[in-house]
Design an enzyme around this catalytic site. Structure first.
Site, PDB file in Angstrom:
ATOM      1  CG  ASP A   1     110.481 -37.213  11.178  1.00  0.00           C
ATOM      2  OD1 ASP A   1     110.070 -36.623  10.166  1.00  0.00           O
ATOM      3  OD2 ASP A   1     111.392 -36.754  11.913  1.00  0.00           O
TER       4      ASP A   1
ATOM      5  CG  ASP B   1     115.286 -38.992  10.884  1.00  0.00           C
ATOM      6  OD1 ASP B   1     114.291 -39.578  10.411  1.00  0.00           O
ATOM      7  OD2 ASP B   1     115.487 -37.775  10.755  1.00  0.00           O
TER       8      ASP B   1
ATOM      9  CG  ASP C   1     121.374 -28.489  10.744  1.00  0.00           C
ATOM     10  OD1 ASP C   1     121.416 -29.345  11.649  1.00  0.00           O
ATOM     11  OD2 ASP C   1     120.318 -28.162  10.162  1.00  0.00           O
TER      12      ASP C   1
HETATM   13  P1  ATP Z   1     112.158 -31.333  12.350  1.00  0.00           P
HETATM   14  O1  ATP Z   1     111.646 -31.271  13.716  1.00  0.00           O
HETATM   15  O2  ATP Z   1     111.706 -30.241  11.504  1.00  0.00           O
HETATM   16  O3  ATP Z   1     112.018 -32.681  11.690  1.00  0.00           O
HETATM   17  P2  ATP Z   1     114.920 -32.009  12.179  1.00  0.00           P
HETATM   18  O4  ATP Z   1     116.121 -31.438  12.855  1.00  0.00           O
HETATM   19  O5  ATP Z   1     114.594 -33.429  12.454  1.00  0.00           O
HETATM   20  O6  ATP Z   1     113.719 -31.061  12.537  1.00  0.00           O
HETATM   21  P3  ATP Z   1     115.142 -32.780   9.452  1.00  0.00           P
HETATM   22  O7  ATP Z   1     114.995 -31.933   8.231  1.00  0.00           O
HETATM   23  O8  ATP Z   1     114.202 -33.888   9.696  1.00  0.00           O
HETATM   24  O9  ATP Z   1     115.101 -31.756  10.661  1.00  0.00           O
HETATM   25  O10 ATP Z   1     116.631 -33.285   9.452  1.00  0.00           O
HETATM   26  C1  ATP Z   1     117.101 -34.372  10.249  1.00  0.00           C
HETATM   27  C2  ATP Z   1     118.536 -34.127  10.686  1.00  0.00           C
HETATM   28  O11 ATP Z   1     119.398 -34.022   9.543  1.00  0.00           O
HETATM   29  C3  ATP Z   1     118.760 -32.826  11.449  1.00  0.00           C
HETATM   30  O12 ATP Z   1     118.486 -32.977  12.809  1.00  0.00           O
HETATM   31  C4  ATP Z   1     120.223 -32.531  11.163  1.00  0.00           C
HETATM   32  O13 ATP Z   1     121.049 -33.283  11.997  1.00  0.00           O
HETATM   33  C5  ATP Z   1     120.394 -33.021   9.751  1.00  0.00           C
HETATM   34  N1  ATP Z   1     120.173 -31.949   8.759  1.00  0.00           N
HETATM   35  C6  ATP Z   1     119.008 -31.592   8.204  1.00  0.00           C
HETATM   36  N2  ATP Z   1     119.172 -30.578   7.337  1.00  0.00           N
HETATM   37  C7  ATP Z   1     120.481 -30.290   7.334  1.00  0.00           C
HETATM   38  C8  ATP Z   1     121.278 -29.335   6.641  1.00  0.00           C
HETATM   39  N3  ATP Z   1     120.736 -28.475   5.796  1.00  0.00           N
HETATM   40  N4  ATP Z   1     122.618 -29.329   6.898  1.00  0.00           N
HETATM   41  C9  ATP Z   1     123.164 -30.212   7.758  1.00  0.00           C
HETATM   42  N5  ATP Z   1     122.458 -31.105   8.441  1.00  0.00           N
HETATM   43  C10 ATP Z   1     121.138 -31.168   8.240  1.00  0.00           C
HETATM   44 MG    MG Z   2     113.087 -34.659  11.450  1.00  0.00          MG
END
Ligand code: ATP
Ligand code: MG
Length: 448
Positions: A71, A73, A149
């Protein structure tokens, strides 16, 4: 303020310990052609309206390592209300984080307003036991970067000049394939213990290393996951094991001492199983799930949990049988007990725990060769999943070769004429297409 392209620009700022590093378009590999058309639409629209518009998080990270983001963002300095005014197809969601969703058919572009980590009392933020339960404190892009994070998740792709903006040193960490927490690792894990699981999951998915200072506190702090919401942990477990990198995830959880935090009883059973047969079984189960994901085949949470909790089930069953409980009763009780105990950590919904239990209970029925019972077993809606489970058990221990051969033959013998009686369904509630179950004319299948 457009930034010059062609040279890396350093601009100091107040909140981040790192100076802003701007990586111009000709020094990175993130290309517009790999960004979804809808995400680009959102970015350009925000930009035209005079707002800052950035692709952020997992998508930037995945594109920089040549992956395909699931996805896209977007981060902006527009408030959710302002975003809503720009897009007809927009809805605002979330309590803990207020976000805008711009909806294009099946694709949703999430648009988040820059948020701050530190609270000056002006925003809408709540803490409970040192954990964040709500934070709608808007901030600058630097604030937004440092509250994320991992450094690899805090990179911003700016639509105004196609540069990547790095406030935390994430660009070099991505190139070095390194997971590094922003800030003090222990403090960041205490704020949100799920970050420990995210470290392992993302390292498994991206084939990154977790850098030593980020990895070190995990075994010691793993117990903090007790306080995480079981529903959130369920979602996280699905991401760990149903995204095609389950084996690497499992090994990562083991290596960093996180298995007992998610699956306490299975972890205990694996530890005391000297032959290693249970571990081999779990690894085989997770590996077969990875293979299904790689082939775009449906995967089922029920089957996955049947695999992950099988060690706990076996251990509980043995304990009950030692206490003299009759076999069939012991099976039912073991299934209920394991399910109930597991709910304390990971909230497995009933629509998955029920078929999970059926898969377990059918294992004992595979030992029965009585003609009438054989037909009942074959007609069971969970037969196919339970048989796949038996095949897995055989891969791990070779004790079940005769059973596998027998049931394979029986399925063949049922042949075309009776095939309708056997629901060839992988046990997946959501993924597998449902076949209509035709009622057997005889009453033997009723009530199964
Ligand atoms: P995925 O490939 O699983 O989607 P992702 O990094 O995009 O990995 P998401 O859960 O979609 O994970 O989160 C989007 C963004 O939000 C992350 O890249 C990070 O910057 C931030 N984020 C997500 N969870 C946390 C957390 N627990 N603490 C701080 N920042 C977070
Ligand atoms: Mg994501």
């Amino acid at each position: 303020m457009p930034l010059p392209i062609g040279i890396a620009t350093i601009i100091s700022n107040a909140t981040s310990p790192f100076p802003l590093r701007v990586i111009p378009r000709d020094q990175h590999t993130l290309s517009r052609k790999d960004i979804s058309a809808n995400a680009l639409r959102v970015l350009y629209r925000l930009r035209e309206a005079g707002f800052g518009a950035y692709l952020v998080g997992g998508a930037v990270r995945d594109l920089l390592v040549g992956g395909r983001p699931k996805d896209f963002d977007v981060a902006t300095d527009a408030t959710p209300e302002q975003v809503r005014q720009l897009f007809r197809n927009c809805r605002l969601i979330g309590r803990r984080f207020r976000l805008a969703h711009v909806v294009f058919g099946r694709e949703i572009i999430e648009v988040a307003t820059f948020r701050a980590n530190s609270d000056d009392g002006s925003g809408d933020r709540e803490m409970e036991n040192g954990m964040l339960v709500r934070d709608n404190v808007y901030g600058t892009i630097e604030d937004d970067a440092v509250r994320r994070d991992f450094t690899c998740n805090a990179l911003y792709y700016a639509i105004e000049d196609f540069s990547v903006r790095d406030y935390v040193g994430g660009f070099d960490d991505v190139l070095a394939r390194r997971m590094k927490l922003i800030g003090d690792p222990e403090q960041r894990y205490r704020e949100d213990p799920v970050r420990m699981l995210r470290a392992v999951r993302l390292a498994a998915k991206l084939d990154f290393d977790i850098e030593p200072a980020t990895a070190a506190p995990i075994p010691r702090l793993a117990g903090l996951l007790d306080e995480a919401a079981p529903a959130r942990l369920f979602e996280e477990v699905l991401k760990l094991f149903l995204s095609g990198h389950g084996v690497a995830s499992f090994e990562g959880l083991e290596r960093h001492g996180l298995l007992p935090a998610l699956f306490p009883e299975s972890a205990a059973a694996l530890k005391s199983n000297r032959s290693g047969a249970l571990r081999r079984f779990v690894i085989e189960g997770v590996r077969s799930t990875d293979a299904r994901v790689a082939n775009d085949e449906p995967v089922s949470p029920a089957f996955l949990f049947a695999v992950l909790l099988w060690p706990a089930f076996c251990r509980t069953l043995i304990a009950l049988q030692r206490q003299g409980v009759a076999p069939e009763e012991a099976q039912r009780r073991a299934a209920d007990r394991v399910t109930l105990h597991q709910l304390n950590t990971v909230a497995l919904p009933r629509r998955f725990s029920l078929p999970m239990q059926e898969i377990w209970l059918l294992q004992a029925r595979f030992a029965s060769r009585q003609r009438k019972r054989v037909f009942r077993t074959l007609a069971h809606p969970r037969f196919r999943a339970a048989f796949d489970f038996l095949v897995l058990r055989q891969t791990a221990s070779s004790d079940h070769a005769a059973d596998v051969a027998f049931w394979q033959e029986m399925q063949g013998e049922m042949g075309a004429g009776q095939e309708d009686d056997v629901l060839l369904e992988g046990g997946g509630e959501e993924a597998a297409p449902r076949r209509r179950r035709r009622r057997r004319r005889s009453s033997t299948a009723a009530g199964e």
